[in-house]
Write a protein that holds these residues in place. Structure first.
Motif, mmCIF file in Angstrom:
data_model
loop_
_atom_site.group_PDB
_atom_site.id
_atom_site.type_symbol
_atom_site.label_atom_id
_atom_site.label_comp_id
_atom_site.label_asym_id
_atom_site.label_seq_id
_atom_site.Cartn_x
_atom_site.Cartn_y
_atom_site.Cartn_z
ATOM 1 N N VAL A 15 0.806 -1.228 0.000
ATOM 2 C CA VAL A 15 0.000 0.000 0.000
ATOM 3 C C VAL A 15 0.838 1.277 0.000
ATOM 4 N N SER A 49 -13.618 -6.043 7.164
ATOM 5 C CA SER A 49 -13.397 -6.372 5.749
ATOM 6 C C SER A 49 -13.859 -7.807 5.564
ATOM 7 N N THR A 95 -7.309 -12.243 -1.757
ATOM 8 C CA THR A 95 -6.748 -11.066 -1.088
ATOM 9 C C THR A 95 -5.268 -11.206 -0.745
ATOM 10 N N PHE A 105 -7.749 -3.049 1.360
ATOM 11 C CA PHE A 105 -7.063 -2.784 0.092
ATOM 12 C C PHE A 105 -5.642 -3.326 0.205
ATOM 13 N N HIS A 107 -4.682 -5.875 -1.892
ATOM 14 C CA HIS A 107 -4.919 -7.305 -2.100
ATOM 15 C C HIS A 107 -4.018 -7.889 -3.181
ATOM 16 N N SER A 110 -7.098 -8.226 -8.121
ATOM 17 C CA SER A 110 -8.036 -7.109 -8.261
ATOM 18 C C SER A 110 -9.412 -7.588 -7.793
ATOM 19 N N VAL A 113 -14.421 -3.998 -4.237
ATOM 20 C CA VAL A 113 -14.632 -3.602 -2.846
ATOM 21 C C VAL A 113 -15.825 -2.669 -2.806
ATOM 22 N N SER A 147 -9.300 2.058 -1.326
ATOM 23 C CA SER A 147 -9.953 0.779 -1.633
ATOM 24 C C SER A 147 -10.705 0.826 -2.955
#
Length: 158
Positions: A15, A49, A95, A105, A107, A110, A113, A147
């Motif tokens: 991230v 999540s 994920t 997010f 993951h 793709s 979300v 996300s």
């Protein structure tokens, strides 16, 4: 302080440049109540999540900790016929993370979300950070932006 678990480090790498302070909750944060107690916030400020399958496709639903995902509403939000809980294997394959520590997010694939319209926009929210023992603070704005989540009615009171 001990180093972060490998999955939390992997999530932080995925991230970047978003670089939240990951908090380790030694007692675990597998449930929203555990996470809220661990960081000292209201349960509604925990973001669950949840990985489900809508018509066989994995999706991540972001739901406040004090709410319950309504599978019928999830299916409607994604123009699907059915929504069912994903298997543990599907959660990890889609994920890259285990259930209970799945972040919203970052993951491995793709994944669609979606976010419940009830997520609080006035307080700091807390998300899973790759393991059942790690969480990270985030604003609602950043959560939705990072996300890519579309907002829908997804939940009922828990």
């Amino acid at each position: 302080m001990s180093p972060l678990p490998a999955a939390a480090e992997r999530w932080l790498t995925a991230v970047a440049p978003f670089a939240p302070e990951v908090v380790v909750v030694p007692e675990g944060s597998k449930t929203a109540a555990d996470a809220a107690a661990g960081v000292g916030c209201e349960i509604r400020h925990i973001v669950k999540s949840l990985v489900f399958e809508v018509d066989g496709e994995p999706v991540v639903a972001l739901v406040p900790g004090d709410r319950r995902l309504d599978t019928g509403l999830l299916a409607i939000a994604l123009d699907g016929a059915t929504a069912t809980r994903a298997s543990l294997e599907t959660v990890r394959a889609a994920t890259g993370f285990a259930a209970g520590g799945t972040p919203p997010f970052g993951h491995a694939t793709s994944v669609t979300v979606v976010a419940d319209q009830g997520l609080d926009g006035t307080a700091t929210l807390w998300i899973a950070a790759g393991t059942p023992n790690t969480v990270a603070p985030i604003s609602r704005r950043d959560l939705l932006a990072l996300s890519g989540a579309a907002i829908h009615p997804l939940s009922t009171p828990d």
